[in-house]
Enzyme design. Structure first.
Site, mmCIF file in Angstrom:
data_model
loop_
_atom_site.group_PDB
_atom_site.id
_atom_site.type_symbol
_atom_site.label_atom_id
_atom_site.label_comp_id
_atom_site.label_asym_id
_atom_site.label_seq_id
_atom_site.Cartn_x
_atom_site.Cartn_y
_atom_site.Cartn_z
ATOM 1 N N GLY A 118 16.090 7.185 -29.350
ATOM 2 C CA GLY A 118 15.556 5.991 -28.720
ATOM 3 C C GLY A 118 16.678 5.166 -28.129
ATOM 4 N N CYS A 119 16.464 3.882 -28.051
ATOM 5 C CA CYS A 119 17.452 2.973 -27.484
ATOM 6 C C CYS A 119 18.739 3.005 -28.302
ATOM 7 C CB CYS A 119 16.876 1.557 -27.461
ATOM 8 S SG CYS A 119 18.027 0.329 -26.852
ATOM 9 N N PHE A 120 19.867 3.157 -27.634
ATOM 10 C CA PHE A 120 21.125 3.233 -28.375
ATOM 11 C C PHE A 120 21.486 1.927 -29.062
ATOM 12 C CE2 PHE A 120 23.459 3.517 -23.978
ATOM 13 C CZ PHE A 120 23.073 2.228 -23.630
ATOM 14 N N TRP A 121 20.905 0.819 -28.635
ATOM 15 C CA TRP A 121 21.172 -0.456 -29.294
ATOM 16 C C TRP A 121 20.743 -0.410 -30.757
ATOM 17 C CZ3 TRP A 121 18.394 -3.912 -25.151
ATOM 18 C CH2 TRP A 121 19.140 -3.908 -23.962
ATOM 19 N N CYS A 122 19.632 0.281 -31.040
ATOM 20 C CA CYS A 122 19.115 0.358 -32.413
ATOM 21 C C CYS A 122 20.044 1.185 -33.292
ATOM 22 C CB CYS A 122 17.713 0.958 -32.418
ATOM 23 S SG CYS A 122 16.496 -0.031 -31.518
#
Length: 182
Positions: free
Chosen positions: A16-20
């Site tokens: 998913g989003c790399f921020w997570c």
């Protein structure tokens, strides 16, 4: 890779989003660095807009560089399979597209085996089949500076509060003893 006499390992993961992923691993004891980037596509030196369009073929990914003497590889992989849903194809929640796929990029045969063991372990825990793929690492393109340690810099934003905070809480519930003291 060695750092100050320590043997460090690197796992490259997309979920998913790399921020997570970045937010979780930045807070994990024994993790030396987390680098957000793009991997698995066909465009040379992609930028965020190209990756988000889905046209570059890249996944948002992180390179997790950790000291296995402090945090076992199994914990890094357990966190990965806990903080995202490896049973949804090309999406995590409202983030939809191949750039949000669940993928692992083994750097050698040992990692391939470790990754497969983690998939086998979590396949027994999820009611639906795991769709996480193994992909050849290829070129890892560094994401723009704004994406590095995003959560620490923008924790008050809506995305962080609504999407990342619950993931952090979930990881803290199961792996709190592996997280750094705040």
């Amino acid at each position: 890779m060695t750092h100050e006499g320590r043997q460090l390992r690197t796992f490259i993961l997309a979920g998913g989003c790399f921020w997570c992923l970045d937010a979780i691993y930045q807070r994990t004891r024994g993790v030396h660095a987390v680098i957000s980037g793009y991997l698995g596509g066909h465009t040379s030196a992609p930028n965020y807009e190209q990756v988000c369009s889905g046209m570059s073929g890249h996944a948002e990914a992180v390179a997790v560089i950790f000291d296995e003497a402090v945090v076992p590889a199994e914990i890094i992989l357990d966190m990965f399979f806990t903080l995202h849903d490896p049973t949804t194809l090309n999406r995590q929640g409202h983030d939809v597209g191949t750039q949000y796929r669940s993928a692992m990029f083994p750097l050698d045969e040992t990692q391939r085996q470790e990754f497969q063991q983690a998939i086998d372990k979590f396949a027994k825990l999820y009611p639906d089949p795991i769709v996480t793929t193994f992909e050849e690492p290829g070129d890892f393109w560094l994401a723009e500076d704004v994406h590095q340690d995003y959560y620490s810099n923008y924790a008050a934003t809506g995305y962080c509060r609504v999407i990342i905070d619950p993931k952090l809480a979930k990881v803290k519930k199961y792996y709190g003893s592996w997280l750094k003291s705040s």
